[in-house]
Design an enzyme around this catalytic site. Structure first.
Site, PDB file in Angstrom:
ATOM      1  N   LYS A  69      27.688  32.021 -49.493  1.00 18.50           N
ATOM      2  CA  LYS A  69      28.249  33.380 -49.581  1.00 18.50           C
ATOM      3  C   LYS A  69      27.173  34.419 -49.836  1.00 18.50           C
ATOM      4  O   LYS A  69      27.340  35.587 -49.503  1.00 18.50           O
ATOM      5  CB  LYS A  69      29.275  33.453 -50.707  1.00 18.50           C
ATOM      6  CG  LYS A  69      30.283  32.357 -50.733  1.00 18.50           C
ATOM      7  CD  LYS A  69      31.327  32.541 -49.690  1.00 18.50           C
ATOM      8  CE  LYS A  69      32.324  31.396 -49.733  1.00 18.50           C
ATOM      9  NZ  LYS A  69      33.436  31.564 -48.864  1.00 18.50           N
TER      10      LYS A  69
HETATM   11  C1  LIG Z   1      30.962  25.757 -50.854  1.00 17.11           C
HETATM   12  C2  LIG Z   1      31.891  26.165 -49.772  1.00 17.11           C
HETATM   13  N1  LIG Z   1      31.922  25.456 -48.643  1.00 17.11           N
HETATM   14  C3  LIG Z   1      32.748  25.782 -47.645  1.00 17.11           C
HETATM   15  C4  LIG Z   1      33.620  26.853 -47.734  1.00 17.11           C
HETATM   16  C5  LIG Z   1      34.496  27.168 -46.571  1.00 17.11           C
HETATM   17  O1  LIG Z   1      34.010  28.282 -45.855  1.00 17.11           O
HETATM   18  P1  LIG Z   1      35.004  29.171 -44.992  1.00 17.11           P
HETATM   19  O2  LIG Z   1      36.025  29.690 -45.949  1.00 17.11           O
HETATM   20  O3  LIG Z   1      34.181  30.264 -44.437  1.00 17.11           O
HETATM   21  O4  LIG Z   1      35.609  28.287 -43.985  1.00 17.11           O
HETATM   22  C6  LIG Z   1      33.635  27.614 -48.911  1.00 17.11           C
HETATM   23  C7  LIG Z   1      34.520  28.774 -49.119  1.00 17.11           C
HETATM   24  O5  LIG Z   1      34.782  29.583 -48.315  1.00 17.11           O
HETATM   25  C8  LIG Z   1      32.720  27.290 -49.926  1.00 17.11           C
HETATM   26  O6  LIG Z   1      32.648  28.038 -51.028  1.00 17.11           O
HETATM   27  N1  LIG Z   2      35.841  29.521 -50.406  1.00 19.36           N
HETATM   28  C1  LIG Z   2      35.928  30.874 -50.801  1.00 19.36           C
HETATM   29  C2  LIG Z   2      37.317  31.398 -50.600  1.00 19.36           C
HETATM   30  C3  LIG Z   2      37.302  32.762 -50.031  1.00 19.36           C
HETATM   31  O1  LIG Z   2      36.833  32.731 -48.731  1.00 19.36           O
HETATM   32  P1  LIG Z   2      36.114  33.956 -48.054  1.00 19.36           P
HETATM   33  O2  LIG Z   2      35.000  33.346 -47.292  1.00 19.36           O
HETATM   34  O3  LIG Z   2      37.144  34.604 -47.212  1.00 19.36           O
HETATM   35  O4  LIG Z   2      35.611  34.896 -49.106  1.00 19.36           O
HETATM   36  C4  LIG Z   2      35.436  30.974 -52.240  1.00 19.36           C
HETATM   37  O5  LIG Z   2      34.715  30.072 -52.653  1.00 19.36           O
HETATM   38  O6  LIG Z   2      35.763  31.898 -52.955  1.00 19.36           O
END
Ligand SMILES: Cc1ncc(COP(=O)(O)O)c(C=O)c1O
Ligand SMILES: N[C@@H](CCOP(=O)(O)O)C(=O)O
Length: 465
Positions: free
Chosen positions: A112
């Site tokens: 993120k």
């Molecule tokens: C460590 C981790 N891996 C994978 C994901 C999944 O990613 P996305 O929500 O973009 O599919 C998340 C949260 O979004 C995450 O925090």
């Molecule tokens: N896995 C995310 C959940 C939110 O997903 P986002 O990519 O739309 O912000 C988290 O860890 O908070």
């Protein structure tokens, strides 16, 4: 560059406007009207660029006149200077045909940071220029929250409210959010699950009447286009390192809200050769079942050892559906309205479009633990539970495809010491130095019921002047 809503009735926006919003006013999500693309010659030349230079090259067409090339370059350089690895996103080979792309060297140890460190800086510059204040509202299953707070911490013109499911994120994840204090930072532990938090955030975008005049909501979740845009870059970075444009790689992506893997899909549309995109899910496997059967069916959320992926309504899947239905917004509006009332089935044509690029695999907790332990035994490399889900899916797929596989390592194992311990590996993952006092700091958060009116009351009462 103009951005249009997947549901067709909200006004088209500029980059600056899309940065300052979340959901479109018709409930849809914003996508670029058209995508920039790179030729094989351009890709050859881009292969030698370092991460910030590549990011500048890829992102510049998306920001139109909101930022000059020089301004964007400065912001990107500053963004990725806070990462702890000089390659920013190092690619590590673990086995024949198996690489992991380490996306956890940012300040909060999850992928993120790539987007939220950038988004915080873009927002700060934009709000200063416009002389405006906004309210950030986000939902987190563990990682977005701390990354958003860390990314936006120094923005002067914001109040930030992050909703997380009470007692459903790891201790490290919770502390990463709740120890970052300040009068404009608010952590709300909601007595519900992530889907509840995300639903409240989306509903709040639709009706912002609880905010004082002159304030509006900005999203830090991947419903904000700027989040997706930033994540496109690392697909190119890994693909070019592995031989693009002359060799295609496949990517295995631990998936929850479908934002990260959607960025990979866009990279392919922009000219990066991608052999396949693997949707790797935990037991919350709505997308795996969709790919297998064509039915997009709701499921009760289950709590797993990969809590950040405990999501059953994958927001960004709507962005993909828009393309699968030839960018027909009325088809998407009708499908999403039907989905609000129950399960839906995608057309044969849409499913065959999806299967041309995507595969899927579900990995349960026992398989996740086995993968962490097998990889540790074989290679001495420690995967976090989310990355392990991606890696398990990639190793199964490799047997069939023979192409190089890149698993996105989305979080640092030190965020999930409980799962690592349960895997039985001897290693104890340690937090990097800048987080070594995490368990000594005071936490600040409020526990609230799973009730939107209560959340709005709290937000109104705690908004700065
Ligand atoms: C460590 C981790 N891996 C994978 C994901 C999944 O990613 P996305 O929500 O973009 O599919 C998340 C949260 O979004 C995450 O925090
Ligand atoms: N896995 C995310 C959940 C939110 O997903 P986002 O990519 O739309 O912000 C988290 O860890 O908070």
């Amino acid at each position: 560059m103009r951005y249009i809503s997947t549901r067709g009735t909200a006004p088209a926006l500029s980059f600056e406007e899309v940065l300052l919003t979340g959901l479109a006013s018709d409930g849809g999500l914003y996508v670029p009207e058209s995508l920039p693309s790179f030729s094989a010659e351009q890709l050859e030349e881009m292969a030698s660029l370092d991460y910030p230079s590549l990011a500048h090259r890829i992102l510049l067409p998306f920001v139109d006149e909101a930022f000059s090339s020089e301004e964007l370059r400065e912001i990107i350089d500053d963004t990725y200077s806070v990462f702890r690895h000089s390659a920013v996103a190092p690619l590590v080979q673990l086995e024949h045909n198996q690489w992991v792309l380490e996306l956890f060297h940012g300040p909060t140890l999850a992928f993120k940071d790539f987007a939220l460190q950038l988004l915080g800086r873009l927002l700060d510059a934009t709000l200063k220029r416009r002389g405006e204040k906004v309210v950030i509202m986000g939902a987190t299953s563990g990682d977005t929250g701390s990354a958003a707070i860390a990314g936006c911490q120094r923005c002067e013109n914001i109040d930030i409210f992050i909703l997380h499911p009470h007692n459903r994120v790891s201790d490290v994840q919770r502390r990463q959010m709740t120890t970052l204090s300040g009068p404009t930072i608010h952590n709300l532990a909601i007595e519900g699950n992530f889907d509840d938090c995300q639903a409240m955030v989306k509903a709040s975008f639709r009706d912002q009447s609880f905010l004082p005049d002159g304030r509006s909501l900005v999203a830090v979740n991947s419903i904000n286009w700027a989040r997706i845009m930033a994540q496109i870059v690392y697909y190119f970075y890994a693909g070019l390192a592995l031989g693009a444009p002359h060799r295609a790689a496949a990517y295995s992506v631990p998936t929850g809200n479908f934002g990260d893997i959607f960025a990979g899909y866009l990279a392919a549309k922009m000219g990066l050769p991608i052999a396949q995109l693997m949707i790797a899910t935990n037991r919350n496997d709505v997308l795996h079942r969709l790919l297998s059967s064509g039915d997009y069916a709701r499921q009760a959320l289950e709590h797993t050892l990969s809590p950040s992926m405990d999501i059953t309504v994958s927001s960004n899947f709507e962005r993909l559906m828009f393309d699968l239905y030839d960018r027909d917004p009325s088809a998407i509006a009708a499908l999403m309205a039907a989905f609000d009332d129950g399960d839906i089935a995608l057309s044969e044509a849409a499913m065959s479009n999806a299967r041309a690029m995507f595969a899927s695999h579900r990995v349960d907790d026992a398989e996740t633990l086995a993968c962490i332990s097998n990889v540790w035994e074989k290679t001495g490399y420690l995967l976090d539970p989310h990355s392990a889900i991606g890696y398990a899916a990639a190793t199964l797929a490799d047997a069939k495809s023979g192409v190089p596989w890149v698993t996105l390592a989305t979080a640092h194992p030190a965020k999930f010491p409980g799962a690592i311990e349960r895997s039985g590996v001897a290693a104890v993952p340690t937090l990097p130095a800048h987080l070594s006092d995490l368990f000594d700091l005071d936490e600040h958060f409020d526990v609230l019921p799973n009730d939107m009116a209560e959340v709005h009351r709290f937000m109104s009462a705690h908004l700065g002047a």
